[in-house]
Scaffold this motif. Structure first.
Motif, mmCIF file in Angstrom:
data_model
loop_
_atom_site.group_PDB
_atom_site.id
_atom_site.type_symbol
_atom_site.label_atom_id
_atom_site.label_comp_id
_atom_site.label_asym_id
_atom_site.label_seq_id
_atom_site.Cartn_x
_atom_site.Cartn_y
_atom_site.Cartn_z
ATOM 1 N N ALA A 52 -2.559 0.377 13.424
ATOM 2 C CA ALA A 52 -1.537 -0.366 12.820
ATOM 3 C C ALA A 52 -2.293 -0.274 10.989
ATOM 4 O O ALA A 52 -1.230 0.075 9.915
ATOM 5 C CB ALA A 52 -1.650 -1.625 12.620
ATOM 6 N N GLY A 53 -3.663 -0.509 10.498
ATOM 7 C CA GLY A 53 -4.336 -0.465 9.904
ATOM 8 C C GLY A 53 -4.062 1.166 9.491
ATOM 9 O O GLY A 53 -3.955 0.742 7.459
ATOM 10 N N ALA A 54 -4.233 1.959 9.630
ATOM 11 C CA ALA A 54 -4.278 3.115 8.709
ATOM 12 C C ALA A 54 -2.613 3.502 8.491
ATOM 13 O O ALA A 54 -1.886 4.093 7.855
ATOM 14 C CB ALA A 54 -4.023 4.467 10.146
ATOM 15 N N ILE A 55 -2.106 2.784 9.155
ATOM 16 C CA ILE A 55 -0.061 3.319 9.094
ATOM 17 C C ILE A 55 0.082 2.063 7.577
ATOM 18 O O ILE A 55 0.809 2.851 6.402
ATOM 19 C CB ILE A 55 0.774 2.638 10.302
ATOM 20 N N ALA A 56 -0.233 1.399 7.595
ATOM 21 C CA ALA A 56 -0.630 0.712 6.021
ATOM 22 C C ALA A 56 -0.859 1.277 5.144
ATOM 23 O O ALA A 56 -0.180 1.246 3.754
ATOM 24 C CB ALA A 56 -0.914 -1.353 6.730
ATOM 25 N N ALA A 57 -2.370 1.515 5.476
ATOM 26 C CA ALA A 57 -2.969 2.248 3.448
ATOM 27 C C ALA A 57 -1.751 3.645 4.073
ATOM 28 O O ALA A 57 -1.402 3.644 2.452
ATOM 29 C CB ALA A 57 -4.365 2.382 4.582
ATOM 30 N N LEU A 58 -1.623 4.197 4.834
ATOM 31 C CA LEU A 58 -0.453 5.183 4.528
ATOM 32 C C LEU A 58 0.822 5.180 3.888
ATOM 33 O O LEU A 58 1.600 5.123 2.667
ATOM 34 C CB LEU A 58 0.141 6.036 5.906
ATOM 35 N N GLY A 59 1.577 3.692 4.338
ATOM 36 C CA GLY A 59 2.333 3.365 4.122
ATOM 37 C C GLY A 59 2.447 3.196 2.192
ATOM 38 O O GLY A 59 3.624 3.048 1.889
ATOM 39 N N ALA A 60 1.389 2.171 1.878
ATOM 40 C CA ALA A 60 0.927 2.090 0.447
ATOM 41 C C ALA A 60 1.386 2.873 -0.460
ATOM 42 O O ALA A 60 1.036 3.181 -1.623
ATOM 43 C CB ALA A 60 -0.210 1.188 0.777
ATOM 44 N N ARG A 112 9.178 0.228 1.946
ATOM 45 C CA ARG A 112 7.975 -0.687 2.097
ATOM 46 C C ARG A 112 8.713 -1.754 3.458
ATOM 47 O O ARG A 112 8.435 -2.122 3.967
ATOM 48 C CB ARG A 112 8.311 -1.577 0.459
ATOM 49 N N GLY A 113 10.228 -1.618 3.866
ATOM 50 C CA GLY A 113 10.899 -2.306 4.387
ATOM 51 C C GLY A 113 10.069 -1.720 5.547
ATOM 52 O O GLY A 113 10.361 -2.184 6.576
ATOM 53 N N LEU A 114 10.552 -0.082 5.275
ATOM 54 C CA LEU A 114 10.399 -0.090 7.101
ATOM 55 C C LEU A 114 9.211 -0.341 7.378
ATOM 56 O O LEU A 114 8.007 -0.243 8.510
ATOM 57 C CB LEU A 114 10.449 1.408 6.690
ATOM 58 N N VAL A 115 8.160 -0.003 6.639
ATOM 59 C CA VAL A 115 6.298 -0.304 6.437
ATOM 60 C C VAL A 115 6.273 -0.958 7.313
ATOM 61 O O VAL A 115 5.103 -1.844 7.922
ATOM 62 C CB VAL A 115 5.689 0.230 5.704
ATOM 63 N N SER A 116 6.815 -2.571 6.749
ATOM 64 C CA SER A 116 7.074 -3.204 6.723
ATOM 65 C C SER A 116 7.356 -4.029 8.579
ATOM 66 O O SER A 116 6.451 -4.870 9.546
ATOM 67 C CB SER A 116 6.986 -4.523 5.928
ATOM 68 N N ALA A 117 8.363 -2.993 9.014
ATOM 69 C CA ALA A 117 8.588 -3.561 10.160
ATOM 70 C C ALA A 117 8.394 -3.061 11.424
ATOM 71 O O ALA A 117 7.798 -3.857 12.160
ATOM 72 C CB ALA A 117 10.616 -3.302 9.710
ATOM 73 N N ARG A 132 11.742 -5.080 17.438
ATOM 74 C CA ARG A 132 12.009 -4.607 16.105
ATOM 75 C C ARG A 132 11.586 -3.414 16.182
ATOM 76 O O ARG A 132 12.335 -2.635 14.894
ATOM 77 C CB ARG A 132 10.668 -5.496 15.510
ATOM 78 N N LEU A 133 11.182 -2.471 17.441
ATOM 79 C CA LEU A 133 11.044 -1.420 16.794
ATOM 80 C C LEU A 133 12.523 -0.378 16.852
ATOM 81 O O LEU A 133 12.485 0.268 15.986
ATOM 82 C CB LEU A 133 10.083 -0.678 17.784
ATOM 83 N N ARG A 134 12.949 -1.599 17.725
ATOM 84 C CA ARG A 134 14.403 -0.379 17.921
ATOM 85 C C ARG A 134 15.707 -0.638 17.083
ATOM 86 O O ARG A 134 16.773 0.262 16.852
ATOM 87 C CB ARG A 134 14.971 -1.232 19.645
ATOM 88 N N ARG A 135 15.854 -1.922 16.047
ATOM 89 C CA ARG A 135 16.497 -2.360 14.542
ATOM 90 C C ARG A 135 15.758 -1.192 13.563
ATOM 91 O O ARG A 135 16.180 -2.052 12.950
ATOM 92 C CB ARG A 135 15.882 -3.786 15.142
ATOM 93 N N THR A 136 14.774 -0.627 13.444
ATOM 94 C CA THR A 136 14.573 0.379 12.598
ATOM 95 C C THR A 136 14.983 1.011 12.208
ATOM 96 O O THR A 136 14.958 1.744 10.915
ATOM 97 C CB THR A 136 12.457 0.714 13.228
ATOM 98 N N GLN A 137 16.267 2.009 12.775
ATOM 99 C CA GLN A 137 16.531 3.014 12.284
ATOM 100 C C GLN A 137 17.353 3.003 11.110
ATOM 101 O O GLN A 137 17.556 3.885 10.477
ATOM 102 C CB GLN A 137 17.347 3.655 14.290
ATOM 103 N N SER A 138 17.976 1.461 11.442
ATOM 104 C CA SER A 138 18.701 1.598 9.827
ATOM 105 C C SER A 138 17.723 1.801 9.031
ATOM 106 O O SER A 138 18.666 2.058 8.014
ATOM 107 C CB SER A 138 19.634 0.587 9.803
ATOM 108 N N LEU A 139 16.520 0.991 8.951
ATOM 109 C CA LEU A 139 15.830 1.256 8.324
ATOM 110 C C LEU A 139 15.585 2.552 7.632
ATOM 111 O O LEU A 139 15.608 3.063 6.365
ATOM 112 C CB LEU A 139 14.823 0.195 7.828
ATOM 113 N N ILE A 140 15.441 3.298 8.667
ATOM 114 C CA ILE A 140 14.506 5.213 8.566
ATOM 115 C C ILE A 140 16.195 5.537 8.057
ATOM 116 O O ILE A 140 15.856 6.273 7.219
ATOM 117 C CB ILE A 140 14.409 5.110 10.128
#
Length: 383
Positions: free
Chosen positions: A306-314, A195-200, A226-234
């Protein structure tokens, strides 16, 4: 100007800064309290696991084996389990073996060279070097050194020097058993990381969309940052998911969750690839906005994405594959339109490139919904 003249005089600059500092301190205190409360709640399962393991280990060594002060049976459990994020059984086993090697090696060297200052230096050096040879983990080497020093400093217990090695073995075995029988439910940690990664990613896309709609360079820059800071979340999600799968394989209580965890692993792989694509897209969006002018068509494409990614993350915590139908449908609606001539007729190449970059991203996301890569590519229009 006349409206400004009717306003009351502002507070002095010093008062404004003091007020802001007070508000800032209050905000940080509130955040500290929230973070502390979250740590407290999240530490409860690990605390229960450690306490049970210590009690069982001590009780077995003391009451069953008859050891008067089985200190190492406790310290090995605490060192092996701890509050580490990666609690995979293999990591627990590696830690236990490394620590036991340190204890046994120290016992042998004490029997040969005895006690003393130079003996402490010799035993510590040999223990650290052997532990580093056996494992690349700094923590395991340090733990082996600590246990070895306990052997050197504490008096030899009744029953002989190798009683402490038996205590250490008891602690290591109990730590492994508790990992399987009283797991910390790492599924919850993996889901939180998902959820943290999808939210980011959602926040990053929102900033990029704002930049394209409003011709806002700061918004586009924020999205890219923000995208550059996502590696730690991944990396966190990957680690917690590997732990969850490893524990579920071992634990009879969590084995039924393996199919859902494996589906989540596929989602994690897809989101990793998606973020890599989005970083490239984010750079293109930033350069595009720098040229000036709003790009509502490109923004609308990212809104749909973005909508598709949010739905997939859910679907990260979904128990059946049917939950993937919604994000798959959204992506299937996007894929056939991914032609610069359709979305951006007459637009310059600099804008069309973004549409082309979205194509492999959509393919990767469709694969995460259960499609094969060939099936996903067939949905794309020829260009």
């Amino acid at each position: 100007m006349s409206g400004d003249a009717t306003r009351p005089d502002p507070l002095p600059a010093g008062a404004d800064r003091a007020t802001l500092r007070r508000l800032e301190r209050r905000m940080y205190r509130r955040l500290d309290v929230i973070a502390a409360s979250r740590r407290l709640v999240e530490s409860i399962p690990a605390t229960v696991q450690i306490v049970v393991a210590v009690v069982v280990s001590y009780s077995f060594a003391h009451f069953v084996l008859g050891h008067a002060t089985p200190l190492l049976s406790i310290t090995v459990v605490l060192t092996t389990l701890g509050f580490r994020r990666d609690a995979r059984p293999r990591r627990v086993l590696d830690s236990a073996v490394g620590i036991l090697v340190g204890i046994v090696l120290s016992e042998l060297m004490v029997a040969i060279v005895g006690h003393g200052v130079w003996q402490i230096a010799l035993v510590l050096a040999v223990t650290l070097l052997v532990a580093r040879t056996l494992s690349a983990s700094d923590a395991i080497a340090a733990a082996a050194g600590v246990q070895g020093m306990l052997v050197m400093i504490l008096p030899v217990p009744a029953g002989g020097p190798f009683v402490r090695s038996i205590d250490g073995l008891v602690g290591g075995v109990v730590a492994l058993l508790v990992t399987a029988l009283i797991p910390r439910d790492p599924r919850r940690i993996a889901l939180r990381d998902a959820r943290g990664l999808v939210s980011a990613v959602e926040q990053s896309l929102a900033s990029m969309i704002e930049g394209l709609r409003d011709d806002s360079e700061p918004a586009a820059s924020l999205g890219l940052e923000r995208l550059r800071r996502t590696q730690s979340l991944i990396d966190d999600w990957s680690s917690s998911l590997e732990t969850a799968i490893a524990v579920a394989r071992l634990s009879p209580f969590l084995r039924r969750h393996l199919p859902a965890l494996r589906r989540q692993a596929e989602l994690q792989h897809a989101m990793d690839l998606a973020v890599r694509h989005l970083r490239v897209i984010g750079r293109r969006v930033f350069f595009l906005v720098q040229g000036g002018g709003a790009r509502p068509e490109v923004a609308e494409l990212l809104v749909q994405l973005a909508g598709a990614i949010a739905a997939l993350g859910a679907t990260a915590d979904a128990r059946d594959a049917g939950a993937l139908a919604r994000p798959r449908g959204m992506l299937e609606a996007i894929a056939p339109r991914l032609d610069p001539a359709v979305i951006l007729p007459g637009a310059p190449v600099s804008e069309g490139v973004i549409v082309m970059l979205v194509r492999p991203l959509v393919v990767d996301l469709l694969v995460a919904t259960g499609m094969t890569a060939d099936e996903a590519r067939e949905l794309l229009p020829p260009v």
